[in-house]
Design an enzyme around this catalytic site. Sequence first.
Site, short mmCIF file in Angstrom:
data_model
loop_
_atom_site.label_atom_id
_atom_site.label_comp_id
_atom_site.label_asym_id
_atom_site.label_seq_id
_atom_site.Cartn_x
_atom_site.Cartn_y
_atom_site.Cartn_z
N PHE A 199 0.86 -1.19 0.00
CA PHE A 199 0.00 0.00 0.00
C PHE A 199 0.89 1.23 0.00
O PHE A 199 1.63 1.48 0.95
CB PHE A 199 -0.95 0.07 1.21
CG PHE A 199 -1.85 1.27 1.11
CD1 PHE A 199 -3.01 1.25 0.35
CD2 PHE A 199 -1.49 2.48 1.71
CE1 PHE A 199 -3.81 2.38 0.21
CE2 PHE A 199 -2.28 3.62 1.57
CZ PHE A 199 -3.44 3.56 0.82
N ASP A 245 9.23 3.07 2.14
CA ASP A 245 8.03 3.86 2.42
C ASP A 245 7.76 3.75 3.92
O ASP A 245 7.18 2.77 4.40
CB ASP A 245 6.85 3.33 1.60
CG ASP A 245 5.57 4.13 1.87
OD1 ASP A 245 5.51 4.87 2.86
OD2 ASP A 245 4.60 3.97 1.09
N LYS A 304 2.16 11.35 7.15
CA LYS A 304 1.33 11.08 8.32
C LYS A 304 1.80 11.82 9.58
O LYS A 304 1.55 13.01 9.71
CB LYS A 304 1.23 9.57 8.53
CG LYS A 304 0.47 8.90 7.37
CD LYS A 304 -0.15 7.58 7.72
CE LYS A 304 -1.18 7.20 6.66
NZ LYS A 304 -0.78 6.12 5.78
C1 PLP Z 1 -1.00 6.19 4.30
C2 PLP Z 1 0.10 5.65 3.48
C3 PLP Z 1 0.44 6.21 2.24
C4 PLP Z 1 -0.37 7.30 1.58
O1 PLP Z 1 -0.47 8.47 2.33
P1 PLP Z 1 -1.62 9.54 1.98
O2 PLP Z 1 -1.28 10.71 2.84
O3 PLP Z 1 -2.92 8.91 2.33
O4 PLP Z 1 -1.53 9.82 0.53
C5 PLP Z 1 1.53 5.69 1.57
N1 PLP Z 1 2.24 4.68 2.07
C6 PLP Z 1 1.96 4.11 3.25
C7 PLP Z 1 2.81 3.00 3.77
C8 PLP Z 1 0.86 4.55 3.99
O5 PLP Z 1 0.55 3.95 5.15
#
Ligand code: PLP
Length: 404
Positions: free
Chosen positions: A142, A227, A256
């Site tokens: 994700f 990520d 985040k």
């Molecule tokens: C939440 C998340 C994203 C995307 O972030 P947004 O601010 O919703 O675009 C990307 N990678 C990971 C691992 C995430 O948990």
Amino acid sequence: MSASVIDFVATEARFGAHNYEPIGVVLSRGEGVWVWDTEGNRYLDCLSAYSAVSQGHCHPKILAAMVEQASRLTLTSRAFHNDQLALFYEEIAALTGSHKVLPMNSGAEAVESAIKSVRKWGYEVKGVPDGQAEIIVCADNFHGRTLGIVGFSTDPETRGHFGPFAPGFRIIPFGDAAALQEAITPNTVAFLVEPIQGEAGVVIPPAGYFTKVRELCTANNVMLVLDEIQTGLGRTGKLLAEQHEGIEADVTLLGKALSGGFYPVSAVLSNNEVLGTLRPGQHGSTFGGNPLACAVARAAMRVLVEEGMIENAARQGERFLSGLKDIRANTIREVRGRGLMLAIELQPEAGRARRYCEALQAKGILAKDTHEHTIRIAPPLVITSDQVDWALGRLATTLTQDLS
Ligand SMILES: *Cc1c(COP(=O)(O)O)cnc(C)c1O
């Protein structure tokens, strides 16, 4: 439910695109680990807005920084300098040990920006023929919701009927270093991966996986892009999840909790080479690096460190996980986690995790199901031992019920 609750829910349903299926609670206030609904009921937040409010709801020091900056200067665009961006760069580089920073807004934008940057690096530094760059990603990943990103998702819900998609991605199983070795070609520019797969249900790779991944990437001149949008900034009990295996990514993505939940702030962090390929006019964002975002992020990073939240995440995470392991319930198939990134996987016959999340709501805990049978537990990093024990008691009663 009171009339006002029905009204909020019904009005959302009437006007909003139905791309979410929220639990039936309407929140109007938050403080630390707690949130309150419009009727004044209090809940322990065990989702933390998918780890964006790690510092706790409405942290007073981040709030003060935001209000102060908002009353002075909010947005200049990058057409001019502002007096916050340099300080943000300096502080995030010092905190994470990175050399270059690219500020963006959402997590998905950070991922997109990283993809653009590693491709450019591939063509201009590694010498990959133009248009041939390949990026390796993992099944069940994700990384966000943009077109570029959902094109390499393996979840049919995520990508279904949104194509056609961009080429240039290869998908391998997560946690399998041999598969990475096999997938690398002379045109591979990067391996993009989450240290722990969050949305997939808190999937932790085998020990030693990332050490091997690091070796393979180095040996093949492939950029390792971690990520850490969800795992980063203390969530797993270390500043960055990469530290659990003692490795360093070439590119790290944060988002985040970078703003403590006050404002969308994300960043691409890299060595000098990757972000060093971007020249004026080749990439940008109207809001990226704005003074309000920078002031908020600086305060969010500061309180994380000054208030010992990362150490607390490690300590309370251990307490929470061992407490979950002690719950004897036929409904539980497995509990797992690192730091305060935890998951309870239910037996398939126990019924949908959603039912248990609704039962938890009735007991004053907000948690979120993922993938049918998994309940994710990720409270703010400021949670205390007493609050962990309080949650464990309620989880134990709920999980020993049969809600199938
Ligand atoms: C939440 C998340 C994203 C995307 O972030 P947004 O601010 O919703 O675009 C990307 N990678 C990971 C691992 C995430 O948990």
